[in-house]
Write a protein that holds these residues in place. Structure first.
Motif, PDB file in Angstrom:
ATOM      1  N   ILE A   1       0.838  -1.205   0.000  1.00  0.00           N
ATOM      2  CA  ILE A   1       0.000   0.000   0.000  1.00  0.00           C
ATOM      3  C   ILE A   1       0.872   1.254   0.000  1.00  0.00           C
ATOM      4  O   ILE A   1       0.521   2.260  -0.635  1.00  0.00           O
ATOM      5  N   ALA A   2       2.031   1.184   0.643  1.00  0.00           N
ATOM      6  CA  ALA A   2       2.943   2.326   0.617  1.00  0.00           C
ATOM      7  C   ALA A   2       3.501   2.545  -0.786  1.00  0.00           C
ATOM      8  O   ALA A   2       3.595   3.689  -1.262  1.00  0.00           O
ATOM      9  N   ALA A   3       3.865   1.454  -1.478  1.00  0.00           N
ATOM     10  CA  ALA A   3       4.393   1.567  -2.836  1.00  0.00           C
ATOM     11  C   ALA A   3       3.315   2.062  -3.795  1.00  0.00           C
ATOM     12  O   ALA A   3       3.599   2.848  -4.708  1.00  0.00           O
ATOM     13  N   ALA A   4       2.085   1.584  -3.595  1.00  0.00           N
ATOM     14  CA  ALA A   4       0.984   2.044  -4.445  1.00  0.00           C
ATOM     15  C   ALA A   4       0.782   3.547  -4.282  1.00  0.00           C
ATOM     16  O   ALA A   4       0.644   4.286  -5.264  1.00  0.00           O
ATOM     17  N   HIS A   5       0.765   4.006  -3.040  1.00  0.00           N
ATOM     18  CA  HIS A   5       0.595   5.432  -2.770  1.00  0.00           C
ATOM     19  C   HIS A   5       1.730   6.244  -3.387  1.00  0.00           C
ATOM     20  O   HIS A   5       1.493   7.292  -4.013  1.00  0.00           O
ATOM     21  N   ALA A   6       2.955   5.739  -3.227  1.00  0.00           N
ATOM     22  CA  ALA A   6       4.114   6.445  -3.791  1.00  0.00           C
ATOM     23  C   ALA A   6       4.041   6.504  -5.311  1.00  0.00           C
ATOM     24  O   ALA A   6       4.545   7.452  -5.934  1.00  0.00           O
ATOM     25  N   GLY A   7       3.383   5.503  -5.928  1.00  0.00           N
ATOM     26  CA  GLY A   7       3.243   5.480  -7.380  1.00  0.00           C
ATOM     27  C   GLY A   7       2.036   6.245  -7.895  1.00  0.00           C
ATOM     28  O   GLY A   7       1.752   6.203  -9.091  1.00  0.00           O
ATOM     29  N   GLY A   8       1.333   6.923  -7.003  1.00  0.00           N
ATOM     30  CA  GLY A   8       0.204   7.749  -7.411  1.00  0.00           C
ATOM     31  C   GLY A   8      -1.150   7.077  -7.320  1.00  0.00           C
ATOM     32  O   GLY A   8      -2.177   7.690  -7.641  1.00  0.00           O
ATOM     33  N   VAL A   9      -1.191   5.823  -6.853  1.00  0.00           N
ATOM     34  CA  VAL A   9      -2.473   5.120  -6.705  1.00  0.00           C
ATOM     35  C   VAL A   9      -3.162   5.626  -5.440  1.00  0.00           C
ATOM     36  O   VAL A   9      -2.534   5.780  -4.395  1.00  0.00           O
TER      37      VAL A   9
ATOM     38  N   GLN B   1      -5.350  -0.177   7.794  1.00  0.00           N
ATOM     39  CA  GLN B   1      -6.095   0.826   8.554  1.00  0.00           C
ATOM     40  C   GLN B   1      -5.170   1.915   9.094  1.00  0.00           C
ATOM     41  O   GLN B   1      -5.523   3.102   9.099  1.00  0.00           O
ATOM     42  N   ALA B   2      -3.967   1.521   9.524  1.00  0.00           N
ATOM     43  CA  ALA B   2      -2.992   2.501  10.006  1.00  0.00           C
ATOM     44  C   ALA B   2      -2.573   3.441   8.882  1.00  0.00           C
ATOM     45  O   ALA B   2      -2.408   4.655   9.093  1.00  0.00           O
ATOM     46  N   PHE B   3      -2.408   2.895   7.681  1.00  0.00           N
ATOM     47  CA  PHE B   3      -2.027   3.732   6.540  1.00  0.00           C
ATOM     48  C   PHE B   3      -3.130   4.738   6.231  1.00  0.00           C
ATOM     49  O   PHE B   3      -2.854   5.905   5.920  1.00  0.00           O
ATOM     50  N   LEU B   4      -4.371   4.309   6.333  1.00  0.00           N
ATOM     51  CA  LEU B   4      -5.493   5.230   6.088  1.00  0.00           C
ATOM     52  C   LEU B   4      -5.501   6.377   7.097  1.00  0.00           C
ATOM     53  O   LEU B   4      -5.792   7.525   6.745  1.00  0.00           O
ATOM     54  N   ARG B   5      -5.200   6.050   8.348  1.00  0.00           N
ATOM     55  CA  ARG B   5      -5.180   7.107   9.374  1.00  0.00           C
ATOM     56  C   ARG B   5      -4.110   8.156   9.077  1.00  0.00           C
ATOM     57  O   ARG B   5      -4.320   9.354   9.311  1.00  0.00           O
ATOM     58  N   ASP B   6      -2.986   7.722   8.521  1.00  0.00           N
ATOM     59  CA  ASP B   6      -1.875   8.634   8.252  1.00  0.00           C
ATOM     60  C   ASP B   6      -1.988   9.326   6.896  1.00  0.00           C
ATOM     61  O   ASP B   6      -1.251  10.292   6.646  1.00  0.00           O
ATOM     62  N   HIS B   7      -2.873   8.809   6.029  1.00  0.00           N
ATOM     63  CA  HIS B   7      -2.973   9.347   4.666  1.00  0.00           C
ATOM     64  C   HIS B   7      -4.457   9.548   4.325  1.00  0.00           C
ATOM     65  O   HIS B   7      -5.079   8.700   3.684  1.00  0.00           O
ATOM     66  N   PRO B   8      -5.024  10.663   4.726  1.00  0.00           N
ATOM     67  CA  PRO B   8      -6.464  10.899   4.504  1.00  0.00           C
ATOM     68  C   PRO B   8      -6.849  10.949   3.033  1.00  0.00           C
ATOM     69  O   PRO B   8      -8.037  10.811   2.705  1.00  0.00           O
ATOM     70  N   GLU B   9      -5.884  11.131   2.153  1.00  0.00           N
ATOM     71  CA  GLU B   9      -6.196  11.174   0.722  1.00  0.00           C
ATOM     72  C   GLU B   9      -6.306   9.778   0.108  1.00  0.00           C
ATOM     73  O   GLU B   9      -6.725   9.627  -1.046  1.00  0.00           O
ATOM     74  N   MET B  10      -5.962   8.748   0.883  1.00  0.00           N
ATOM     75  CA  MET B  10      -5.983   7.372   0.377  1.00  0.00           C
ATOM     76  C   MET B  10      -7.324   6.713   0.686  1.00  0.00           C
ATOM     77  O   MET B  10      -7.885   6.894   1.773  1.00  0.00           O
TER      78      MET B  10
END
Length: 336
Positions: free
Chosen positions: A103-111, A157-166
């Motif tokens: 999920i971190a790599a996806a976010h970094a790639g613009g997903v 769920q932790a990633f969602l808390r830290d990244h409201p745009e995801m």
């Protein structure tokens, strides 16, 4: 949704998801550890791009995530954890750490859209109760696989808390069957063993039986209509094993085993199987973990479909249809 990335693409759920997305005109980048296996599963299908990679090395395929509208994460370490022995290190590496990396790599790639395949393992209730998404399982009441799925959900769920745009949503399958089980999974192996008449008898237990194609529909619907951070059950039908083998007999024409195997008999069989597995270095056909799960989850396999039905439009086809199509696929592949 124009381009989707699917992990575990050659698996039972993954390949049915890939086919559904392609039918809907979505281009698919399908992650597979083996290009040969992927080509065996799919052949040449327009709109499909095979990405060779392994969940143990997310960085190795991370560049292929860029440009995708959504990532569907169906890959998991499962079958091996019920093959005897201890598997926590690999369960954590694949189901927990690799999910966090993905999920971190996806976010970094613009997903910005991530659909995670969770499990009925993360919920629980009293025997006979109708279980819904709010009835979370106590980690103390979980085997290693169940615990890994709970932690896998937690990292998303932790990633969602830290990244409201995801955006992320969770789909929770039951015991999946259906066509396209190239592995085969433990479910598919049960079907093959039934057809080959090598089952020594009918084991006890109840199950939440679901067609992988219906779970694939739920995943796509979660991407299109799901709510951020929400879990959606796709568990299918509650059924006891004696009733299930009757359906197998009706659909296939192959007689069901006449002998009922009590749990007390399964324990020594599992012990012997694990000893043999350690000697031969092959998975146990029946492990202690399997027997424990079968016993613990008996009559805890009634799951409430209301939320998935009302919000996602999920329905479940009859068990007879699933078994018929699964058996036809195995026979067409000359696997039985």
């Amino acid at each position: 949704m124009q381009t989707a990335f699917v992990t575990g693409a050659t698996g039972l759920l993954g390949n049915n998801l890939v086919r559904l997305l392609l039918e809907r005109g979505v281009a698919v980048r399908a992650l597979a550890r083996s290009r040969t296996k992927a080509e065996s599963q799919f052949g040449q299908i327009p709109g499909l791009e095979i990405i060779e990679g392994d969940m143990q090395d997310v960085a190795g395929f991370a560049l292929a995530l860029a440009g995708c509208d959504v990532v569907f994460h169906t890959a998991a370490y499962f079958r091996e954890s019920y093959g005897g022995g201890k598997h926590w290190a690999m369960l954590k590496r694949i189901n927990v750490d690799a999910t966090a990396g993905l999920i971190a790599a996806a976010h970094a790639g613009g997903v910005r859209r991530f659909i995670h395949t969770s499990s009925i393992a993360v919920v629980n209730g009293p025997r006979g109760a109708l279980i819904d998404e709010s009835m979370t399982r106590d980690p103390r009441d979980a085997d290693d696989y169940y615990r890994s799925k709970m932690q896998s959900d937690a990292v998303v769920q932790a990633f969602l808390r830290d990244h409201p745009e995801m955006f992320a949503a969770f789909v929770m399958p039951g015991w999946m069957h259906g066509p396209g089980d190239l592995g085969p999974t433990a479910a598919g192996q049960f079907t093959l063993d039934y057809l080959k008449r090598v089952l020594p008898g009918t084991p006890p237990g109840t199950f939440a039986f679901v067609d992988a194609r219906d779970v694939a529909f739920a995943l796509v619907a979660a991407a299109e209509k799901g709510r951020r951070g929400e879990h959606y059950l796709a568990a299918g039908h509650h059924i006891a094993m004696p009733d299930l083998v009757k359906i197998y007999a009706e659909v296939t024409g192959t007689p069901a085993p006449k002998r009922q195997i009590p749990v007390a008999v399964l324990w020594p069989i599992a012990v012997l199987q694990e000893v043999v597995a350690r000697i031969t270095r092959r998975p146990a056909l029946l492990s202690l973990a399997t027997v424990r799960t079968m016993r613990a989850e008996a009559e805890r396999t009634r799951f409430d479909p209301a939320k998935s039905r009302d919000e996602l439009g999920v329905t479940f086809r009859p068990i007879t249809e699933t078994i018929r199509d699964e058996v036809a696929w195995f026979r067409a592949r000359r696997m039985v």
